[in-house]
Design an enzyme around this catalytic site. Sequence first.
Site, PDB file in Angstrom:
ATOM      1  N   CYS A   1     -42.508  12.970  -8.213  1.00  0.00           N
ATOM      2  CA  CYS A   1     -42.063  12.338  -6.970  1.00  0.00           C
ATOM      3  C   CYS A   1     -42.912  11.114  -6.673  1.00  0.00           C
ATOM      4  O   CYS A   1     -44.060  11.013  -7.064  1.00  0.00           O
ATOM      5  CB  CYS A   1     -42.202  13.318  -5.809  1.00  0.00           C
ATOM      6  SG  CYS A   1     -41.420  14.888  -6.122  1.00  0.00           S
TER       7      CYS A   1
ATOM      8  N   ARG B   1     -41.322   6.891 -12.516  1.00  0.00           N
ATOM      9  CA  ARG B   1     -41.913   8.240 -12.531  1.00  0.00           C
ATOM     10  C   ARG B   1     -40.861   9.324 -12.726  1.00  0.00           C
ATOM     11  O   ARG B   1     -41.196  10.478 -12.929  1.00  0.00           O
ATOM     12  CB  ARG B   1     -42.672   8.487 -11.221  1.00  0.00           C
ATOM     13  CG  ARG B   1     -43.813   7.512 -10.977  1.00  0.00           C
ATOM     14  CD  ARG B   1     -44.213   7.485  -9.509  1.00  0.00           C
ATOM     15  NE  ARG B   1     -44.754   8.746  -9.058  1.00  0.00           N
ATOM     16  CZ  ARG B   1     -46.060   9.049  -9.104  1.00  0.00           C
ATOM     17  NH1 ARG B   1     -46.896   8.163  -9.581  1.00  0.00           N
ATOM     18  NH2 ARG B   1     -46.508  10.201  -8.687  1.00  0.00           N
TER      19      ARG B   1
ATOM     20  N   ASN C   1     -45.077  15.503  -2.542  1.00  0.00           N
ATOM     21  CA  ASN C   1     -45.056  15.581  -4.007  1.00  0.00           C
ATOM     22  C   ASN C   1     -45.855  16.812  -4.372  1.00  0.00           C
ATOM     23  O   ASN C   1     -46.951  17.004  -3.880  1.00  0.00           O
ATOM     24  CB  ASN C   1     -45.716  14.322  -4.605  1.00  0.00           C
ATOM     25  CG  ASN C   1     -45.747  14.367  -6.124  1.00  0.00           C
ATOM     26  OD1 ASN C   1     -45.064  15.192  -6.733  1.00  0.00           O
ATOM     27  ND2 ASN C   1     -46.533  13.488  -6.737  1.00  0.00           N
TER      28      ASN C   1
ATOM     29  N   LYS D   1     -42.991  10.428 -15.669  1.00  0.00           N
ATOM     30  CA  LYS D   1     -44.050   9.679 -16.342  1.00  0.00           C
ATOM     31  C   LYS D   1     -45.377  10.427 -16.261  1.00  0.00           C
ATOM     32  O   LYS D   1     -46.144  10.435 -17.197  1.00  0.00           O
ATOM     33  CB  LYS D   1     -44.217   8.294 -15.705  1.00  0.00           C
ATOM     34  CG  LYS D   1     -45.289   7.438 -16.367  1.00  0.00           C
ATOM     35  CD  LYS D   1     -44.989   7.177 -17.814  1.00  0.00           C
ATOM     36  CE  LYS D   1     -46.081   6.408 -18.516  1.00  0.00           C
ATOM     37  NZ  LYS D   1     -45.865   6.358 -19.989  1.00  0.00           N
TER      38      LYS D   1
HETATM   39  C1  AGP Z   1     -44.967  10.881 -23.844  1.00  0.00           C
HETATM   40  O1  AGP Z   1     -44.016   9.947 -24.302  1.00  0.00           O
HETATM   41  C2  AGP Z   1     -44.461  11.680 -22.684  1.00  0.00           C
HETATM   42  N1  AGP Z   1     -44.040  10.856 -21.628  1.00  0.00           N
HETATM   43  C3  AGP Z   1     -45.415  12.777 -22.268  1.00  0.00           C
HETATM   44  O2  AGP Z   1     -45.504  13.658 -23.366  1.00  0.00           O
HETATM   45  C4  AGP Z   1     -46.849  12.360 -21.887  1.00  0.00           C
HETATM   46  O3  AGP Z   1     -47.535  11.894 -23.026  1.00  0.00           O
HETATM   47  C5  AGP Z   1     -47.588  13.600 -21.345  1.00  0.00           C
HETATM   48  O4  AGP Z   1     -46.916  14.045 -20.191  1.00  0.00           O
HETATM   49  C6  AGP Z   1     -49.067  13.327 -21.010  1.00  0.00           C
HETATM   50  O5  AGP Z   1     -49.157  12.371 -19.992  1.00  0.00           O
HETATM   51  P1  AGP Z   1     -50.612  11.712 -19.703  1.00  0.00           P
HETATM   52  O6  AGP Z   1     -50.994  10.970 -20.942  1.00  0.00           O
HETATM   53  O7  AGP Z   1     -50.394  10.826 -18.531  1.00  0.00           O
HETATM   54  O8  AGP Z   1     -51.553  12.844 -19.424  1.00  0.00           O
END
Ligand code: AGP
Length: 614
Positions: A2, A28, A102, A609
Amino acid sequence: MCGIIGTLLAEGSVVEGILEGLRLLEYRGYDSAGVAVLDKKGISIRRKAGRIEHLAAALAGGALSGAKAGIGHTRWATHGAPSDTNAHPHTDTEGRVAIVHNGIFENYAELRAELSTAGVVFKSETDTEVLAHLIGRELARGVELGAAVLHSLRRVKGYYAVAVLSQDHDQPRLFCARSGPPLAVAVTKTGAYLASDVLALIPHTREIVFIEDGDVAELEIGKVTVRNLDGKVIDRKARRVEWDPEEAGKGTYPHYMLKEIHEQPDVLARTAFDRIREAKGDVEFDTAGWDDTELKTIERVEIMACGTALHAGYIARYLIEGLARVPVECDYASEFRYRDPVLAGNTMALAISQSGETADTLAALRLAKELGAHTAAICNVNGSTLVREAQRVILTNAGPEIGVASTKAFVAQITAAYLLALRIGRARGTISKEQGQELVDELRVLRPKMEQLLGETAVKAVRGIAERHQNAKGFLFLGRGINFPVALEGALKLKEISYVHAEGYAAGEMKHGPIALIEPSMSIVALNAIGPLADKMRSNIEQVRARGGKVILIGSDEGSVQLADEHVKVPECSEWLSPILNVIPLQLLSYSIALLKGCDIDKPRNLAKSVTVE
Ligand code: AGP
């Protein structure tokens, strides 16, 4: 996850700026959006399931314009399906307070029951609504607004960031509180702003106050007061954030993801080049603060991360063990935190995260700290929770990564891991000055090779492969050694943006099961870099060919070319750095296939994200 926006203005109308802020947070991931404003008529709300455009349409004709106080939200559904009634903001029964949220109130069921028994009629299926009613109930009892907010926040348990809009003696008042997901606030002479992401604040000012867990901030024009849940005032200093808002734009690219793939040579340079010390064959981390003594005492490294960052962690394991000769474990953060781990001796717990807000990664690092580990982080967002909690930090300088599919952050993480392996090896004497100078030189000559893979010819070659394989039943990505995690990453990229099933596998493991999958409708992507495992990889490719599999070769090993149906030539480089080159055609392949399939490349379905809830 969120997105939260809150604004107070001395003059003008908040609703347009809130919509702009929500658009900056779209990356996001969300499934509904809403705005609440406060003016003389009280609180007015518009909220719609779907994209922000639907909300903008509901605000057309100046609905809600003119109000000087407001909050906005993009919702990623947890409790209650995406719908207009479940979209935020939510209010109490009398409509005196509006909130956006969130995260998750883990005790919402008990609170909902208590409030329902007291006669409250809930309008939504969300956990969020309970907080609006708790505050409303305090106000009805004559409790002052600030005290009502603090009291109600002490009642909710869980992992949350919230913004609260109300008024007191006709003065609009805006609060926000954090217990987990990120929140930041900023004030100017003519306004006060809060957001779940710095990106939405830097158009107003670069002086940002990062809200910590347990903080409750009250915003007024030109002033923010931070208290703890007991009402004690806390001093939170503003930090200057240098990000350039233009950088966060798409520029001439159709998608953030493509722009970020093409930024990677610069990202390598920004993350590495001002840290290497060629004469000493070493590196220096401006922010981390390790000294040789501390690094010499490290007996093992425990890496924890999620998703793409975990794949960078696997590569870091090869680098740190291979170059610095220190034992390394690497695990899913979501597994590490629940497997009752045993950390022996002097452990460095290394969390890797682009956002620095991933719930599982934060929880894993906190557990490692409790178990006595020294904590370290490789992270892309200065001021994030991970950066503020880890004892040692290597910041990657990838700039804001907007595309949900992580690309440039991955290359930055590998670069940082390479530098860390070099630093540890030099501190422990397992890497000599001469070896260090060679490793530094290998890094220096990498950038033009990356540019070559992003050039017209290479991009067209990958696009052709994507066209020929776009209808494959599925993909198997195979790699060995330090390129095995690249196979995992290639499969994840394809899955998450094109929704095509793909699997990354250690090539040596294929004969223990996945070889049963091989048939002409399966496309096999084989990574083969020049190195001690190249001939082993060649025989894996022959095993695939013998069963009718179509092989797409990505790599610098010439001996594999005649074994493959398709080939993207990758310039030769040190095997230690080959993941940085090999991943580029894989990123472009997933991008091209997703484009051919008409997928929403920057905001893939179901994905966020930063996964700030577990
Ligand atoms: C990667 O393409 C994904 N969006 C996801 O696996 C991401 O790498 C994972 O959620 C970890 O996020 P972070 O690096 O912000 O911790």
